[in-house]
Every structure is written in structure tokens, then in C-alpha cells.
Design an enzyme around this catalytic site. Structure first.
Site, PDB file in Angstrom:
ATOM      1  N   ARG A 103       0.853  -1.175   0.000  1.00  0.00           N
ATOM      2  CA  ARG A 103       0.000   0.000   0.000  1.00  0.00           C
ATOM      3  C   ARG A 103       0.893   1.231   0.000  1.00  0.00           C
ATOM      4  NH1 ARG A 103      -4.417   1.125   4.645  1.00  0.00           N
ATOM      5  NH2 ARG A 103      -2.536   1.561   5.799  1.00  0.00           N
ATOM      6  N   THR A 107      -0.739   7.638  -0.934  1.00  0.00           N
ATOM      7  CA  THR A 107      -2.042   7.572  -1.612  1.00  0.00           C
ATOM      8  C   THR A 107      -2.948   6.488  -1.018  1.00  0.00           C
ATOM      9  OG1 THR A 107      -1.310   5.902  -3.198  1.00  0.00           O
ATOM     10  CG2 THR A 107      -0.900   8.212  -3.770  1.00  0.00           C
ATOM     11  N   ASP A 199       0.656  -3.047  12.689  1.00  0.00           N
ATOM     12  CA  ASP A 199       0.952  -3.525  11.334  1.00  0.00           C
ATOM     13  C   ASP A 199       1.184  -5.034  11.373  1.00  0.00           C
ATOM     14  OD1 ASP A 199       2.469  -4.357   9.007  1.00  0.00           O
ATOM     15  OD2 ASP A 199       2.700  -2.236   8.536  1.00  0.00           O
ATOM     16  N   ASP A 202       4.607  -6.227   9.887  1.00  0.00           N
ATOM     17  CA  ASP A 202       5.755  -5.919  10.748  1.00  0.00           C
ATOM     18  C   ASP A 202       5.761  -6.768  12.011  1.00  0.00           C
ATOM     19  OD1 ASP A 202       6.902  -4.055   9.092  1.00  0.00           O
ATOM     20  OD2 ASP A 202       5.906  -2.337  10.024  1.00  0.00           O
TER      21      ASP A 202
HETATM   22  C1  PRP Z   1      -1.176  -4.059   4.745  1.00  0.00           C
HETATM   23  C2  PRP Z   1      -2.066  -5.268   5.002  1.00  0.00           C
HETATM   24  C3  PRP Z   1      -2.914  -5.325   3.772  1.00  0.00           C
HETATM   25  C4  PRP Z   1      -3.068  -3.893   3.405  1.00  0.00           C
HETATM   26  C5  PRP Z   1      -4.422  -3.451   3.885  1.00  0.00           C
HETATM   27  O1  PRP Z   1      -0.131  -4.419   3.931  1.00  0.00           O
HETATM   28  O2  PRP Z   1      -1.368  -6.444   5.226  1.00  0.00           O
HETATM   29  O3  PRP Z   1      -2.308  -6.034   2.698  1.00  0.00           O
HETATM   30  O4  PRP Z   1      -2.044  -3.145   4.096  1.00  0.00           O
HETATM   31  O5  PRP Z   1      -4.658  -2.145   3.517  1.00  0.00           O
HETATM   32  P1  PRP Z   1      -5.791  -1.726   2.508  1.00  0.00           P
HETATM   33  O6  PRP Z   1      -7.022  -2.469   2.890  1.00  0.00           O
HETATM   34  O7  PRP Z   1      -5.896  -0.254   2.789  1.00  0.00           O
HETATM   35  O8  PRP Z   1      -5.329  -2.022   1.124  1.00  0.00           O
HETATM   36  P2  PRP Z   1       1.110  -3.457   3.624  1.00  0.00           P
HETATM   37  O9  PRP Z   1       0.852  -2.583   2.447  1.00  0.00           O
HETATM   38  O10 PRP Z   1       1.503  -2.758   4.899  1.00  0.00           O
HETATM   39  O11 PRP Z   1       2.231  -4.468   3.172  1.00  0.00           O
HETATM   40  P3  PRP Z   1       2.937  -5.644   3.990  1.00  0.00           P
HETATM   41  O12 PRP Z   1       1.908  -6.724   4.192  1.00  0.00           O
HETATM   42  O13 PRP Z   1       4.012  -6.048   3.057  1.00  0.00           O
HETATM   43  O14 PRP Z   1       3.457  -5.101   5.292  1.00  0.00           O
END
Ligand code: PRP
Length: 208
Positions: A103, A107, A199, A202
Site C-alpha cells: 500500500r 495515496t 501492522d 511488521d
Molecule cells: C497491509 C495489510 C494489507 C493492506 C491493507 O499491507 O497487510 O495487505 O495493508 O490495507 P488496505 O485495505 O488499505 O489495502 P502493507 O501494504 O503494509 O504491506 P505488507 O503486508 O508487506 O506489510
């Protein structure tokens, strides 16, 4: 609107509470993600199709049933990875097809960085796995990828969902049922689920 199922199972509620605790260490966090994923899979697979199957018991023949659909697990990288083993505990023959999305922090839009799906679909049912349904952007993009691939039956299995993400996913894909461990209060100004659990990527991978 899609059907939305938030678990009321006492074991899910209990484990989720420990998962949310900021003092829960990565090892325990991973264990809980796995266990909660198993419990949610039990709920999400209640309508899988079966067919008759006869087996020989030590005492004679027994008429039973066997699942008949090819199932694909689609973890959204990274955080969805930790759910796979828990789902595999119940569906050991399921194929796993990874989708890499992150994400964009400014944005909040999903950015795809990994997709090795073959040209033709190899499964009839997909379970999209991601612990967090925040804005819903990642889930909507993944379901769109799977529909474009040709998958007819798709379910979303997540651990925590925000109302905003649930609404986004169910409006974009009303045919995709949503199975969650909990529905939280809201998203904050930077797109984090409140109260949430931080998170999930993380905390699983010790990178926070
Ligand atoms: C987080 C989570 C989802 C996403 C959710 O991933 O694991 O995939 O954000 O957000 P959304 O519903 O607003 O799209 P992240 O982008 O932090 O990546 P990661 O899993 O690699 O840490």
C-alpha cells in the site's frame, strides 16, 4: 452487498485479544495468526461442495463424502503469508498462489509487485488471505486479479476489518463473502485500523 461474517467463536475472540496486545512477541503473534486462520477457515468453508465417496472400514463399507472443488489460497504479501499454514492445516491439498501488493503510504493505493498466475485458472475456489482489511484497496485489487484469471468462486478471509474496507470490498465485489475475526471501529487519518493490532506484516516478521 456481500455477506459479511464476523466470528463470534470464543476461541477466536480469546486469541484475537492476545494478538492485539502490543506486548505480544513476534513468535506468539505468528502462532496466533496461524491458529485464528484455522478457525476462520472452518467457518469460511461451511458451504464447500462435496460428492459421495465410499470407503472400506475394518467392519465393512461406509458411505461418506469428499470435498470436490479445487481450492486455491491467495495470500496477499506480505502479511497474508502467515495465514497460509493455518489454512493448510485444514486444506492440505490447496494450491497457493501469491499476490504481491503493498500500500503506497501517501495515496493508500495498492501497488502490485508480484503475480505469477498462469494463463488459465487451476482452481475453482479461491480464499484470499490477508489479516488486515483497511481501506479495502488491496482486497479489491486481488479479487479483480482473480476474476480476470477466471476464478468463479472467491471468498475473503481476514482477521480484522475496518467498516470502510468492508464497504469498499462488498460494493466492488458483492459476490465475494467476507469472513473476519472482528470488525473494528474505524480507520485513522493514515489508514490504520483502530483499535486494530498495529501492522500485521511488521509484527509477524519482526520488522516494525
Ligand atoms: C497491509 C495489510 C494489507 C493492506 C491493507 O499491507 O497487510 O495487505 O495493508 O490495507 P488496505 O485495505 O488499505 O489495502 P502493507 O501494504 O503494509 O504491506 P505488507 O503486508 O508487506 O506489510
Amino acid at each position: 452487498m456481500a455477506s459479511v461474517h464476523a466470528s463470534t467463536h470464543p476461541l477466536v475472540l480469546h486469541k484475537l485479544t492476545i494478538l492485539r496486545d502490543k506486548n505480544t512477541e513476534p513468535r506468539k503473534f505468528r502462532e496466533l495468526v496461524r491458529e485464528i486462520s484455522t478457525l476462520l477457515t472452518y467457518e469460511a468453508t461451511a458451504d464447500l461442495m462435496t460428492e459421495p465417496k465410499e470407503v472400506d472400514t475394518p467392519m465393512g463399507k461406509a458411505k461418506g463424502r469428499a470435498t470436490k472443488e479445487n481450492i486455491g489460497l491467495v495470500p496477499i504479501l506480505r502479511a497474508g503469508l502467515g495465514m497460509v499454514d493455518g489454512v493448510w492445516d485444514l486444506l492440505p491439498d490447496a494450491q497457493v498462489w501469491h499476490i504481491g501488493l503493498y500500500r503506497d503510504e501517501k495515496t493508500l493505493q495498492p501497488v502490485q509487485y508480484y503475480n505469477k498466475l498462469p494463463t488459465l485458472p487451476t482452481v475453482g475456489v479461491c480464499l484470499v488471505l490477508d489479516p488486515m482489511l483497511a481501506t479495502g484497496g488491496s482486497a479489491v485489487a486481488t479479487v479483480t486479479i482473480l476474476k480476470d484469471w477466471g476464478v468463479k468462486k472467491i471468498k475473503y478471509v481476514g482477521i480484522i476489518g475496518a467498516p470502510e474496507g468492508i464497504q469498499h470490498l462488498s460494493r466492488a465485489h458483492p459476490d465475494v463473502p467476507i469472513f473476519l475475526g472482528a470488525i473494528d471501529d474505524h480507520l485513522n487519518e493514515i489508514g490504520h485500523i483502530v483499535p486494530g493490532l498495529g501492522d500485521a506484516g511488521d509484527r509477524q516478521f519482526g520488522t516494525g
